[in-house]
Design an enzyme around this catalytic site. Structure first.
Site, PDB file in Angstrom:
ATOM      1  N   HIS A   1      -6.747  -0.865  -0.908  1.00 17.43           N
ATOM      2  CA  HIS A   1      -6.058  -0.191   0.194  1.00 17.43           C
ATOM      3  C   HIS A   1      -6.932  -0.321   1.441  1.00 17.43           C
ATOM      4  O   HIS A   1      -7.664   0.600   1.802  1.00 17.43           O
ATOM      5  CB  HIS A   1      -5.816   1.281  -0.150  1.00 17.43           C
ATOM      6  CG  HIS A   1      -4.932   1.993   0.822  1.00 17.43           C
ATOM      7  ND1 HIS A   1      -4.082   3.015   0.453  1.00 17.43           N
ATOM      8  CD2 HIS A   1      -4.758   1.849   2.159  1.00 17.43           C
ATOM      9  CE1 HIS A   1      -3.434   3.462   1.527  1.00 17.43           C
ATOM     10  NE2 HIS A   1      -3.844   2.767   2.574  1.00 17.43           N
TER      11      HIS A   1
ATOM     12  N   GLU B   1      -2.159  -2.047  -0.852  1.00 18.69           N
ATOM     13  CA  GLU B   1      -1.520  -0.867  -0.280  1.00 18.69           C
ATOM     14  C   GLU B   1      -1.877  -0.734   1.193  1.00 18.69           C
ATOM     15  O   GLU B   1      -2.963  -1.144   1.614  1.00 18.69           O
ATOM     16  CB  GLU B   1      -2.005   0.402  -0.996  1.00 18.69           C
ATOM     17  CG  GLU B   1      -1.745   0.444  -2.475  1.00 18.69           C
ATOM     18  CD  GLU B   1      -2.286   1.708  -3.113  1.00 18.69           C
ATOM     19  OE1 GLU B   1      -1.823   2.040  -4.229  1.00 18.69           O
ATOM     20  OE2 GLU B   1      -3.158   2.372  -2.514  1.00 18.69           O
TER      21      GLU B   1
ATOM     22  N   HIS C   1      -2.288   8.641  -7.500  1.00 19.25           N
ATOM     23  CA  HIS C   1      -3.018   9.645  -6.724  1.00 19.25           C
ATOM     24  C   HIS C   1      -3.436  10.816  -7.621  1.00 19.25           C
ATOM     25  O   HIS C   1      -2.594  11.578  -8.103  1.00 19.25           O
ATOM     26  CB  HIS C   1      -2.235  10.178  -5.524  1.00 19.25           C
ATOM     27  CG  HIS C   1      -3.149  10.717  -4.445  1.00 19.25           C
ATOM     28  ND1 HIS C   1      -3.601   9.939  -3.405  1.00 19.25           N
ATOM     29  CD2 HIS C   1      -3.727  11.922  -4.289  1.00 19.25           C
ATOM     30  CE1 HIS C   1      -4.400  10.657  -2.624  1.00 19.25           C
ATOM     31  NE2 HIS C   1      -4.501  11.869  -3.154  1.00 19.25           N
TER      32      HIS C   1
END
Length: 237
Positions: free
Chosen positions: A43, A70, A190
């Site tokens: 990410h 991401e 997450h």
């Protein structure tokens, strides 16, 4: 079996803290795959405080499983993804200075924008996923953006599960059922950890992939990276 994609942002954070190349991000990504993980997630953020944009290019020939990038589809991010052509791009509505992802897309409000962005990625042959909360109206709207998958934002589940509230998984179950009915694949991520991943997996039908970074790397400090990867794989069977 649900695939495990390991987010290696924290490895890059550790490397950057000394300014050198230890730990070697590419070697760690190679090892994680050899340990059995089915994917690598990164990410990159605009300030490059962990994963650098160059890392994304350098990892392309290293990732022989699934490569998931991401991020918020700002211009630089979109250009990078379209050049690299990873297996999957996961769209996350982070602000420029975001510490960590803390909300999913409003797929109703941003419908036309997401349609435009997703069409560009899909034309390049890249699977698309939308980071999203469990609101069923948002799941319904996600299905009309052209996305291939949704990634359920699981912080609330993880927080409540730690407090002993196992009922907190129910909105995720309902969201996954609806997403599947609408033709969307289901990812999740997450704050998933060794403590909660098996329960989550058992209660989420059609779960294709989980992306786990912070907890997995933290657990590996005590238990070892190869061991922890295999502990996740066992729980996801």
């Amino acid at each position: 079996m649900t695939k495990l994609s390991v987010n290696i942002n924290k490895i890059a954070t550790l490397r950057n803290s000394r300014g050198g190349n230890v730990p070697n991000l590419l070697k760690v990504a190679t090892d994680i795959q050899e340990f059995g993980a089915e994917g690598i997630t990164i990410h990159p953020r605009p300030d490059e405080r962990h994963i650098r944009y160059q890392d994304a290019y350098d990892l392309k020939p290293i990732v022989i499983t699934e490569y998931n990038i991401e991020g918020n589809p700002i211009d630089n991010f979109m250009q990078m993804v379209l050049e690299i052509k990873p297996t999957q791009v996961t769209l996350v509505p982070d602000s420029v200075d975001q510490l960590t992802s803390n909300a999913g897309w409003d797929t109703v409000k941003h419908q036309s924008y997401l349609q435009e962005v997703i069409a560009e990625f899909k034309n390049a042959g890249i699977r698309t996923s939308i980071f999203i909360d469990t609101d069923l109206k948002l799941i319904e709207a996600a299905a009309t953006t052209g996305a291939d998958r949704v990634e359920l934002y699981t912080e609330e589940f993880a927080t409540q599960y730690e407090k002993g509230n196992k009922e907190a998984v129910k909105p995720y179950t309902q969201a996954a059922i609806l997403a599947h009915e609408l033709g969307l694949g289901i990812n999740a991520g997450h704050d998933l950890s060794l403590d909660n991943i098996q329960f989550f997996k058992q209660n989420i039908p059609h779960l294709a992939e989980v992306s786990i970074g912070h907890a997995l790397i933290s657990e590996s400090l005590y238990l070892g990276l190869e061991n922890v990867v295999n502990m996740y794989l066992h729980r996801l069977q």
